[in-house]
Design a protein around this motif. Structure first.
Motif, PDB file in Angstrom:
ATOM      1  N   THR A 106     -22.022 113.414   0.254  1.00 37.55           N
ATOM      2  CA  THR A 106     -20.484 113.679   0.458  1.00 37.55           C
ATOM      3  C   THR A 106     -20.189 113.460  -1.142  1.00 37.55           C
ATOM      4  OG1 THR A 106     -20.408 112.542   2.463  1.00 37.55           O
ATOM      5  CG2 THR A 106     -18.489 112.269   1.021  1.00 37.55           C
ATOM      6  N   GLN A 107     -20.594 112.757  -1.846  1.00 36.05           N
ATOM      7  CA  GLN A 107     -20.026 112.662  -3.312  1.00 36.05           C
ATOM      8  C   GLN A 107     -20.546 113.961  -4.005  1.00 36.05           C
ATOM      9  OE1 GLN A 107     -21.726 109.242  -5.444  1.00 36.05           O
ATOM     10  NE2 GLN A 107     -21.169 109.867  -7.381  1.00 36.05           N
ATOM     11  N   LEU A 108     -21.532 114.416  -3.719  1.00 34.51           N
ATOM     12  CA  LEU A 108     -21.907 115.995  -4.456  1.00 34.51           C
ATOM     13  C   LEU A 108     -20.921 116.799  -3.883  1.00 34.51           C
ATOM     14  CD1 LEU A 108     -23.913 117.656  -6.068  1.00 34.51           C
ATOM     15  CD2 LEU A 108     -25.084 117.884  -3.986  1.00 34.51           C
ATOM     16  N   LYS A 109     -20.538 116.893  -2.663  1.00 26.47           N
ATOM     17  CA  LYS A 109     -19.633 118.210  -1.965  1.00 26.47           C
ATOM     18  C   LYS A 109     -18.390 117.873  -2.738  1.00 26.47           C
ATOM     19  CE  LYS A 109     -19.850 118.508   2.371  1.00 26.47           C
ATOM     20  NZ  LYS A 109     -19.596 118.560   3.847  1.00 26.47           N
ATOM     21  N   VAL A 110     -17.833 116.634  -2.485  1.00 26.41           N
ATOM     22  CA  VAL A 110     -16.500 116.547  -3.170  1.00 26.41           C
ATOM     23  C   VAL A 110     -16.391 116.544  -4.534  1.00 26.41           C
ATOM     24  CG1 VAL A 110     -14.563 114.759  -3.474  1.00 26.41           C
ATOM     25  CG2 VAL A 110     -15.933 114.686  -1.151  1.00 26.41           C
ATOM     26  N   GLY A 111     -17.316 116.229  -5.306  1.00 27.86           N
ATOM     27  CA  GLY A 111     -17.545 116.387  -6.597  1.00 27.86           C
ATOM     28  C   GLY A 111     -17.599 117.990  -7.347  1.00 27.86           C
ATOM     29  N   LEU A 112     -18.331 118.804  -6.456  1.00 29.16           N
ATOM     30  CA  LEU A 112     -18.157 120.227  -6.639  1.00 29.16           C
ATOM     31  C   LEU A 112     -16.854 120.845  -6.501  1.00 29.16           C
ATOM     32  CD1 LEU A 112     -21.824 121.120  -5.129  1.00 29.16           C
ATOM     33  CD2 LEU A 112     -20.912 121.461  -7.475  1.00 29.16           C
ATOM     34  N   ALA A 113     -16.177 120.347  -5.161  1.00 25.35           N
ATOM     35  CA  ALA A 113     -14.992 120.843  -5.038  1.00 25.35           C
ATOM     36  C   ALA A 113     -13.746 120.398  -6.022  1.00 25.35           C
ATOM     37  CB  ALA A 113     -14.571 120.399  -3.528  1.00 25.35           C
ATOM     38  N   GLY A 114     -13.820 119.148  -6.378  1.00 25.54           N
ATOM     39  CA  GLY A 114     -13.166 118.560  -7.383  1.00 25.54           C
ATOM     40  C   GLY A 114     -13.351 119.426  -8.842  1.00 25.54           C
ATOM     41  N   GLY A 115     -14.080 119.413  -9.064  1.00 28.06           N
ATOM     42  CA  GLY A 115     -14.674 120.244 -10.446  1.00 28.06           C
ATOM     43  C   GLY A 115     -14.315 121.759 -10.268  1.00 28.06           C
ATOM     44  N   ALA A 116     -14.595 122.225  -9.376  1.00 28.15           N
ATOM     45  CA  ALA A 116     -14.130 123.807  -9.228  1.00 28.15           C
ATOM     46  C   ALA A 116     -12.685 123.718  -9.250  1.00 28.15           C
ATOM     47  CB  ALA A 116     -14.670 124.345  -8.186  1.00 28.15           C
ATOM     48  N   VAL A 117     -11.935 122.916  -8.782  1.00 30.68           N
ATOM     49  CA  VAL A 117     -10.440 123.249  -8.784  1.00 30.68           C
ATOM     50  C   VAL A 117      -9.845 122.681 -10.285  1.00 30.68           C
ATOM     51  CG1 VAL A 117      -8.329 121.938  -7.907  1.00 30.68           C
ATOM     52  CG2 VAL A 117     -10.119 122.418  -6.305  1.00 30.68           C
ATOM     53  N   LEU A 118     -10.634 121.676 -11.052  1.00 29.59           N
ATOM     54  CA  LEU A 118     -10.112 121.178 -12.189  1.00 29.59           C
ATOM     55  C   LEU A 118     -10.414 122.159 -13.222  1.00 29.59           C
ATOM     56  CD1 LEU A 118      -9.053 118.516 -13.412  1.00 29.59           C
ATOM     57  CD2 LEU A 118     -11.301 117.882 -14.231  1.00 29.59           C
ATOM     58  N   LEU A 119     -11.709 122.923 -13.017  1.00 29.40           N
ATOM     59  CA  LEU A 119     -12.069 123.787 -14.057  1.00 29.40           C
ATOM     60  C   LEU A 119     -11.655 125.674 -13.832  1.00 29.40           C
ATOM     61  CD1 LEU A 119     -15.414 122.633 -15.831  1.00 29.40           C
ATOM     62  CD2 LEU A 119     -13.054 122.595 -16.789  1.00 29.40           C
ATOM     63  N   SER A 120     -10.926 125.560 -12.569  1.00 28.29           N
ATOM     64  CA  SER A 120     -10.358 126.911 -12.109  1.00 28.29           C
ATOM     65  C   SER A 120      -9.874 127.531 -13.231  1.00 28.29           C
ATOM     66  CB  SER A 120      -9.512 126.709 -10.938  1.00 28.29           C
ATOM     67  OG  SER A 120      -8.270 126.039 -11.250  1.00 28.29           O
ATOM     68  N   PRO A 121      -9.132 127.133 -14.202  1.00 26.98           N
ATOM     69  CA  PRO A 121      -8.662 128.125 -15.195  1.00 26.98           C
ATOM     70  C   PRO A 121      -9.797 129.116 -15.882  1.00 26.98           C
ATOM     71  CG  PRO A 121      -7.449 126.129 -15.478  1.00 26.98           C
ATOM     72  CD  PRO A 121      -8.456 125.977 -14.348  1.00 26.98           C
ATOM     73  N   VAL A 122     -10.966 128.139 -16.074  1.00 26.24           N
ATOM     74  CA  VAL A 122     -12.127 128.688 -16.862  1.00 26.24           C
ATOM     75  C   VAL A 122     -12.629 129.977 -15.971  1.00 26.24           C
ATOM     76  CG1 VAL A 122     -14.450 128.218 -18.133  1.00 26.24           C
ATOM     77  CG2 VAL A 122     -12.464 126.682 -18.190  1.00 26.24           C
ATOM     78  N   TRP A 123     -13.325 129.599 -14.696  1.00 23.66           N
ATOM     79  CA  TRP A 123     -13.898 130.646 -14.010  1.00 23.66           C
ATOM     80  C   TRP A 123     -12.852 131.633 -13.632  1.00 23.66           C
ATOM     81  CZ3 TRP A 123     -12.366 131.027  -8.954  1.00 23.66           C
ATOM     82  CH2 TRP A 123     -11.859 129.756  -8.418  1.00 23.66           C
ATOM     83  N   LEU A 124     -11.503 131.409 -13.278  1.00 30.54           N
ATOM     84  CA  LEU A 124     -10.733 132.429 -12.923  1.00 30.54           C
ATOM     85  C   LEU A 124     -10.335 133.260 -14.128  1.00 30.54           C
ATOM     86  CD1 LEU A 124      -8.120 130.694 -10.937  1.00 30.54           C
ATOM     87  CD2 LEU A 124      -9.565 132.361  -9.968  1.00 30.54           C
ATOM     88  N   TYR A 125     -10.472 132.876 -15.576  1.00 30.14           N
ATOM     89  CA  TYR A 125     -10.401 133.780 -16.708  1.00 30.14           C
ATOM     90  C   TYR A 125     -11.501 134.725 -16.791  1.00 30.14           C
ATOM     91  CZ  TYR A 125     -10.409 135.295 -21.330  1.00 30.14           C
ATOM     92  OH  TYR A 125     -10.396 135.800 -22.526  1.00 30.14           O
ATOM     93  N   GLN A 126     -12.711 134.148 -16.361  1.00 25.44           N
ATOM     94  CA  GLN A 126     -13.742 135.096 -16.400  1.00 25.44           C
ATOM     95  C   GLN A 126     -13.666 136.282 -15.520  1.00 25.44           C
ATOM     96  OE1 GLN A 126     -15.992 134.728 -18.910  1.00 25.44           O
ATOM     97  NE2 GLN A 126     -14.953 132.828 -19.563  1.00 25.44           N
ATOM     98  N   ILE A 127     -13.100 136.006 -14.370  1.00 20.73           N
ATOM     99  CA  ILE A 127     -12.938 137.020 -13.613  1.00 20.73           C
ATOM    100  C   ILE A 127     -11.792 138.016 -13.765  1.00 20.73           C
ATOM    101  CG2 ILE A 127     -11.952 137.573 -11.144  1.00 20.73           C
ATOM    102  CD1 ILE A 127     -13.070 134.854 -10.069  1.00 20.73           C
ATOM    103  N   TRP A 128     -10.837 137.582 -14.379  1.00 27.43           N
ATOM    104  CA  TRP A 128      -9.764 138.335 -14.998  1.00 27.43           C
ATOM    105  C   TRP A 128     -10.121 139.141 -16.138  1.00 27.43           C
ATOM    106  CZ3 TRP A 128      -5.186 140.386 -14.087  1.00 27.43           C
ATOM    107  CH2 TRP A 128      -4.530 140.845 -15.325  1.00 27.43           C
ATOM    108  N   ALA A 129     -10.955 138.475 -16.955  1.00 26.99           N
ATOM    109  CA  ALA A 129     -11.549 139.213 -18.167  1.00 26.99           C
ATOM    110  C   ALA A 129     -12.366 140.539 -17.827  1.00 26.99           C
ATOM    111  CB  ALA A 129     -12.110 138.333 -19.150  1.00 26.99           C
ATOM    112  N   PHE A 130     -13.057 140.418 -16.648  1.00 22.85           N
ATOM    113  CA  PHE A 130     -13.865 141.559 -16.318  1.00 22.85           C
ATOM    114  C   PHE A 130     -13.040 142.682 -15.502  1.00 22.85           C
ATOM    115  CE2 PHE A 130     -16.482 143.531 -12.932  1.00 22.85           C
ATOM    116  CZ  PHE A 130     -17.364 144.057 -13.738  1.00 22.85           C
TER     117      PHE A 130
END
Length: 322
Positions: A106-130
């Motif tokens: 549960t901690q791992l699942k919630v941590g991954l979801a929260g981290g993905a939302v928190l750092l969404s500008p970074v990985w969304l920028y990589q998609i946009w840059a491609f």
């Protein structure tokens, strides 16, 4: 030394090819596109891993005024009246673990979801840059606007879902009267919360889709006006099937929010179509059919007006060119 110099030269060449200044149209070969995709995918996955580690630590750590991720997760459950929870008012509000690794997962699942939302500008920028080098400047502008509004609407839907969770849980827990006591397992509770957040967030994108289809000319305001009642019915049916737990409170809240956003998108389409009609009237195109060519006048350039030596001093009309 020669190998290191040649390697440095190759890396410099790759950086220049990715630079907007030296390669404004993003021209690449197929192999270069594959390498660029691998590079952007690697950075995006690295951002997700870093975000997951941060979220895993944040689950039990308070960051100044920001409560821990675990507290944010459990608060809706703790908002249920104490006499309806396992342990009552005397026991501390906690989720139930039924298998040894349930708390860790549960901690791992919630941590991954929260981290993905928190750092969404970074990985969304990589998609946009491609993707961005293959788009025109106008298309990039529309794409950035779409991404900005889509992110804001998704966040608004997720926030609304989080605020509705205590009321939905309280309503669901009241069924059965005094014959039941609520002791939610961590896995089922987290799945319920995350699915509700995702469903509300994705559902809030539907009005934006309507606006974009109107912008490209697929959906006209008159069509939306004619379909308004049917669309509202579809929204209520969708909300009834989409909300987890099938509680009427969440269904009515989601349907009501979507109806408001749908009406707002219809009004935006109305103003957009009215503006287009005014422009067509100004240009004299309002009498043309949709499949009829616009009446552009051909004005010969100065080059066409000058007789060339190849035509022996004779004018060449564009009508003669086949």
């Amino acid at each position: 030394m020669a190998d290191s110099a040649s390697g440095e030269e190759r890396r410099g060449t790759k950086r220049r090819k990715r630079s907007r200044r030296t390669n404004p149209d993003g021209t690449m070969t197929l192999i270069e596109h594959i390498y660029e995709f691998r590079r952007r995918l690697g950075f995006a996955l690295l951002a997700l891993v870093v975000g997951g580690i941060f979220g895993f630590i944040w689950f039990q750590t308070t960051l100044g005024p920001v409560p821990s991720l675990g507290k944010l997760l459990v608060d809706p459950y703790c908002a249920i009246p104490a006499d309806r929870r396992f342990g009552g008012s005397e026991g501390e509000c906690k989720l139930l673990q039924t298998v040894p690794f349930e708390a860790f997962m549960t901690q791992l699942k919630v941590g991954l979801a929260g981290g993905a939302v928190l750092l969404s500008p970074v990985w969304l920028y990589q998609i946009w840059a491609f993707i961005a080098p293959g788009l025109y400047s106008k298309e990039r502008k529309y794409a950035l606007t779409f991404v900005a509004f889509a992110s804001a609407l998704f966040a608004a839907g997720a926030v609304l879902a989080y605020l509705l969770v205590p009321h939905a849980l309280e309503l669901l827990m009241n069924f059965g009267g005094d014959q039941f006591i609520t002791a939610l397992t961590a896995d089922k509770y987290v799945s319920f919360i995350l699915s509700l957040l995702v469903i509300f967030g994705v559902s809030f994108e539907l009005p934006l889709l309507v606006v974009m289809l109107n912008r490209v000319g697929v959906l006209k305001y008159q069509t939306l006006k004619k379909w308004r009642r049917g669309l509202i019915m579809v929204v209520f049916v969708f909300a009834a099937f989409a909300t987890p737990g099938s509680d009427p409170f969440s269904m009515l809240a989601l349907a009501g929010a979507l109806v408001v956003l749908l009406e707002l998108s219809i009004q935006i389409a109305r103003f957009h179509d009215r503006k287009l009609d005014k422009e067509r009237g100004t240009e004299g195109w309002d009498q043309l059919a949709d499949d009829e060519a616009a009446p552009f006048d051909y004005t010969p350039s100065t080059i066409d007006e000058e007789p060339s030596a190849a035509t022996n001093g004779k004018r060449t009309s564009t009508d003669d060119v086949t």
